[in-house]
Design an enzyme around this catalytic site. Structure first.
Site, short mmCIF file in Angstrom:
data_model
loop_
_atom_site.label_atom_id
_atom_site.label_comp_id
_atom_site.label_asym_id
_atom_site.label_seq_id
_atom_site.Cartn_x
_atom_site.Cartn_y
_atom_site.Cartn_z
N ASN A 1 -4.48 -15.64 -16.19
CA ASN A 1 -4.94 -16.78 -16.87
C ASN A 1 -4.62 -16.68 -18.16
OD1 ASN A 1 -7.34 -16.46 -18.70
ND2 ASN A 1 -7.29 -14.81 -16.81
N CYS B 1 -9.36 -9.16 -23.53
CA CYS B 1 -8.39 -10.23 -23.22
C CYS B 1 -7.06 -10.06 -23.99
CB CYS B 1 -9.12 -11.62 -23.88
SG CYS B 1 -10.02 -12.34 -22.64
N CYS C 1 2.33 2.41 21.12
CA CYS C 1 3.59 1.97 20.48
C CYS C 1 4.25 0.69 21.09
CB CYS C 1 4.55 3.09 20.72
SG CYS C 1 6.19 2.77 20.14
N CYS D 1 8.43 -1.39 17.80
CA CYS D 1 9.15 -2.13 16.88
C CYS D 1 10.17 -1.48 15.81
CB CYS D 1 8.04 -2.70 15.98
SG CYS D 1 7.36 -1.52 14.87
N CYS E 1 4.41 12.65 5.22
CA CYS E 1 4.33 11.70 3.83
C CYS E 1 3.45 10.41 4.15
CB CYS E 1 5.65 11.61 3.56
SG CYS E 1 6.57 10.02 4.57
N CYS F 1 5.45 6.60 7.76
CA CYS F 1 5.54 5.90 9.03
C CYS F 1 4.05 5.22 9.41
CB CYS F 1 5.83 6.83 10.11
SG CYS F 1 5.10 8.35 10.26
#
Lengths: 460, 424
Positions: free
Chosen positions: B75, B137, B345, B348, B384, B387
């Site tokens: 804003n 602000c 699974c 994909c 890590c 996945c």
């Protein structure tokens, strides 16, 4: 199962034109799926996981890069999405409307295995192609410099058009010979009207032809106006996209009585009718068959104002070649589907069909279809035969001898490139074996075009 | 049923959900609607000196994501544009009618003691529970040497805070700007000045998008745009980190914190409180969905507390802040490996391509019955989590600890640390 009540035969044949108001015809033959708008397309596109080695691509006969075009939609790049689609499948617009996606790309969507609805690939493909065709700069295909080679394509259906479009891009000059007065093949003459409203098939044909280098000679039928031998002599290559000209017969008495019609002929009349109110429509209609043509005629005759439509199929629901989605569509259109019903006898009065008798059927212990001996009769003012189409080889014969080799099923025998047994002649689409689908025909036409181009370049 | 009563810096509210100083708290009409909906308190939109500011048309920009609206929001609106008198009368009336709700008044006047003294005298007459100093602000007011222009200079924060403490008995909340390099400096300055609490974060300086037709930043005001304050779900991670830094900082002396930044659900609130927040302040979520969302927030928080056995907010406040450490305090011997559940699974392949293209090539792919089967190669997996994060199926990829029998060892203790080698 209890024996169904014997229904009385039909004593007062009721076939009429103009059963509905103009507004009803418009509603009944308008778009069956409302298209996705921009916002819903983006939301639907965002459901796509952008899979690695995506199963949907493998399930598409034309191998459209589906995750890529969907991602392009999600970023507001519908034109780019359409380009991805059309480069793989020039009739991607028609396919988005007529493909049995529930058996192809959408069936393979990984979201199905998540017990979820698949991404609406067909609807998204339609969104992208519609957006493209609405643009002034829709044409992005170009032609390479002219090769001076001439190619004859027989049949302006999906296979022929796809083949011609690919070859035109390569710089060859194409002449398409088409027996009918319009191009588009089944998209123009055979597909249910509500799947391709607003003259879509012709708009798509116009887009394909606007690449340049393709001319169509209408009213030229192979075997009558032109011959294969003459084409081989006059052109550097020939592609046959003949489609299926014949229909199977029921093999029972009375098939030629009035009121017994071929579904394919009727749908063609419907698709070409300027005024649907002029089509004769029975009050009680029986459709025989279990494929998508049977579904298409059953739904359309219902939507033309038939009061009572029954689709009868001699085997069970699991044997129907019509997809589950198509069957549900028929049922929600108030078409009754009766399985295990073999047509036995056409009932007539005064030379006009009044009913049809079926025998209940089952599979015997050897898996062979047999009648149970029990019969029932349905009153009918119209009976439609939709029990499959056949390839008519006569245009390819010389004094009754086949000029090129056919398969056991009676289709043109082709190799992986679409080459026939006759040198310089390729073929694709429904006149060859494989799935009788627009998308498969496009794949066949494109594949042959690549082979033809290669052959012509090697020849010089 | 858990007790959601919130006590912070002497201010009590029936629940910790306050509306932040912003458009939803600009006037009596909105605030009454909020209290009717169940909000525990409000920080009234920032009051300034008369004559009131004038706002421009076209005030909000937004970042939408994949068809979902308002992942982030900004804003360029200034402080209240209504006369001080009108605001003060309404504040007084609302507080009188809603005595159990927290009424905090946000203030912003020029950086001199006189100006602050004057406005404090007037605000005190309203019966409000506390004041909040708007040092945050980043747009507009900062050009007039207020807002973040003050908040970016710790000495100013300290001075203004101490003036307010000197001239008023009201608890002082100091609202901090995130537009600095280290939140601890302004936070410590506030504590030094005598702040009863700090509120953070204020909005982040931002351009939400570029309008590529107009070639100007959004929100476009007649062909051009200004930078604005960014907020909404996208800023939550930044806010959490700044709050955690203050919560664990000894020099901040456990100053109470009113947490702000992208809070949209009970879970967000629980996370802020777990990192040490007292009350939590909400704005964007209310501006997106209306005041009714507080029903979900109070109910969700209460149910979760019941499940966990927390009877009051204090029972879990700051528990996660204790586990917020520097990197060099992490266990170098901790070892996890990804595991893909073949039953879950959906093929994909996102785990494979993410690892293959952008990580450690630790997920192999093989065709089996026409389908791709993905398998973690343990010796290449560094644990890590990538996945697991890209996998669209909940619980399909899990990170499992390898029991290596090694003790907790920080980097400071690690023989691989070059600093340790030198000393050896």
């Amino acid at each position: 199962m209890s024996k169904p009540a014997e229904l009385p035969a039909n004593n007062d044949v009721d076939i009429k034109t103009g059963r509905l108001t103009q507004k009803q015809y418009e509603e009944n033959f308008g778009d069956i799926h409302p298209p996705l708008d921009q916002n819903n397309a983006v939301i639907e596109a965002s459901r796509c996981y952008f899979c690695f080695d995506a199963p949907c691509v493998a399930a598409c006969p034309t191998s459209i890069d589906i995750p890529l075009f969907i991602r392009k939609i999600s970023t507001g790049n519908a034109k780019g999405a359409a380009k991805t689609i059309l480069e793989a499948n020039i009739m991607g617009g028609a396919c988005s409307r007529v493909c049995p996606v529930e058996e192809l790309c959408e069936q393979a969507c990984v979201r199905n295995t998540q017990s979820e609805k698949p991404v609406k690939i067909g609807q998204l493909q339609r969104f992208a192609t519609d957006e493209l065709f609405a643009r002034k700069d829709a044409q992005f295909f170009t032609r390479k410099k002219p090769t001076g080679k001439k190619i004859a394509v027989v049949g302006a259906g999906p296979a022929g058009l796809a083949c011609a479009h690919k070859l035109a891009q390569e710089g060859h000059d194409i002449t398409i010979f088409e027996a009918k007065p319009k191009a588009g093949g089944l998209n123009e003459y055979g597909i249910a009207a509500y799947k391709v409203p607003d003259n879509f098939a012709q708009k798509e044909v116009d887009y394909i032809l606007s690449v340049g280098g393709i001319k169509i000679e209408f009213g030229k039928s192979l075997g009558k106006d032109i011959t294969l031998e003459a084409l081989r002599k006059d052109y550097d290559a020939v592609f046959l996209g003949l489609g299926l000209a014949g229909v199977n017969a029921l093999g029972i008495d009375g098939e030629d009585i009035e009121g017994v019609e071929d579904a394919v002929d009727y749908i063609e009349a419907l698709r070409t009718a300027k005024d649907k109110a002029k089509l004769p429509v029975g009050r009680r209609v029986v459709v025989i068959g279990g494929g998508n043509t049977a579904i298409d005629i059953a739904i359309q005759i219902k939507r033309l104002g038939a009061e009572d439509v029954t689709l009868a199929y001699r085997r069970g629901p699991e044997h129907m070649s019509a997809t589950e989605w198509e069957c549900e569509l028929a049922q929600t259109n108030d078409v009754r589907i009766r399985h295990w019903s073999m047509p036995k006898k056409l009932v007539s009065a005064g030379g006009h069909v009044t009913g049809i008798t079926f025998e209940h059927s089952k599979l015997d212990s050897n898996g062979k279809l047999t009648g149970t001996g029990e019969t029932y009769t349905l009153p009918a003012d119209q009976v439609f035969k939709a029990i499959g189409q056949t390839f008519v080889p006569s245009p390819l014969q010389d004094n009754g001898k086949d000029l090129l080799q056919l398969t056991k099923k009676g289709r043109i025998d082709v190799d992986a490139d679409g080459a026939t047994s006759l040198s310089g002649v390729w073929a694709g689409g429904d006149c060859t074996e494989g799935q009788d689908l627009t998308v498969a025909a496009v794949a066949g036409g494109k594949k042959a075009a690549i082979a033809i181009d290669r052959a012509l370049r090697e020849k010089k | 049923m858990a007790d959601l009563t919130c006590k912070i810096a002497g201010v009590t509210s029936p629940n910790p959900f306050w509306l932040a100083s912003a458009p939803p708290t600009d006037k009596e009409y909105n605030v009454v609607r909020a209290f009717e909906a169940g909000w525990g308190g409000v920080v009234w939109k920032t009051l300034g000196e008369d004559p009131p500011v004038v706002n421009v048309s076209s005030r909000y920009g937004a970042t939408h994501y994949n068809g979902t609206k308002i992942m982030g929001f900004n804003n360029i609106e200034l402080i209240t544009d209504r006369p001080l008198d009108v605001n003060l009368k309404e504040i007084e009336r609302v507080k009188k009618n809603w005595p159990d709700r927290a009424m905090v008044v946000s203030l912003m006047v020029p950086c001199n003691e006189d100006a602050w003294q004057k406005i404090l005298k007037r605000v005190e007459t309203t019966g409000c529970d506390a004041i909040e100093l708007n040092f945050g602000c980043p747009h507009g007011m900062s050009e007039r040497q207020m807002g973040s222009a003050v908040g970016q200079v710790p000495e100013y924060i300290r001075d203004v805070t101490s003036w307010c403490k000197k001239h008023s008995d009201l608890p002082v909340f100091v609202k901090l700007t995130p537009n600095i390099t280290n939140i601890l400096y302004p936070a410590r300055a506030a504590v030094e000045g005598g702040a009863d609490a700090v509120s953070l974060i204020n909005t982040i300086n931002s351009i939400t998008a570029v309008n590529l037709d107009v070639m100007a930043p959004e929100p476009v005001v007649n062909g051009v745009g200004a930078h604005g304050g960014y907020c909404g779900p996208a800023v939550k991670p930044i806010a959490l980190c700044m709050i955690a830094e203050i919560a664990r900082d000894a020099a901040c002396k456990s100053v109470p914190i009113s947490g702000i930044g992208g809070i949209s659900t009970w879970r967000d609130a629980a996370e802020f409180i777990a990192l040490g927040s007292g009350s939590v302040q909400v704005c964007t979520a209310a501006m997106h969905h209306g005041f009714k969302i507080v029903e979900e927030m109070t109910d969700g928080l209460s149910n979760w507390m019941d499940e966990k056995g927390y009877k009051t907010l204090d029972d879990f406040r700051g528990l996660a802040a204790k586990n917020f450490r520097n990197w060099n305090q992490l266990d170098m011997n901790y070892d996890i490996k990804a595991k893909i559940d073949p039953e879950k699974c959906i093929n994909c392949g996102l785990c494979h391509i993410a690892c293959e293209d952008t990580s450690h090539q630790a997920i192999s792919v093989a065709k089996q019955d026409g389908k791709n089967v993905f398998t973690v190669v343990d010796q290449d997996c560094v644990g890590c989590n990538l996945c697991m994060h890209v996998c669209p199926v909940d619980g399909c990829i899990t990170m499992n600890r390898v029991d290596n029998g090694k003790p907790y060892m920080t980097w400071n203790e690690d023989p691989r640390n070059p600093a340790n080698k030198k000393s050896a």
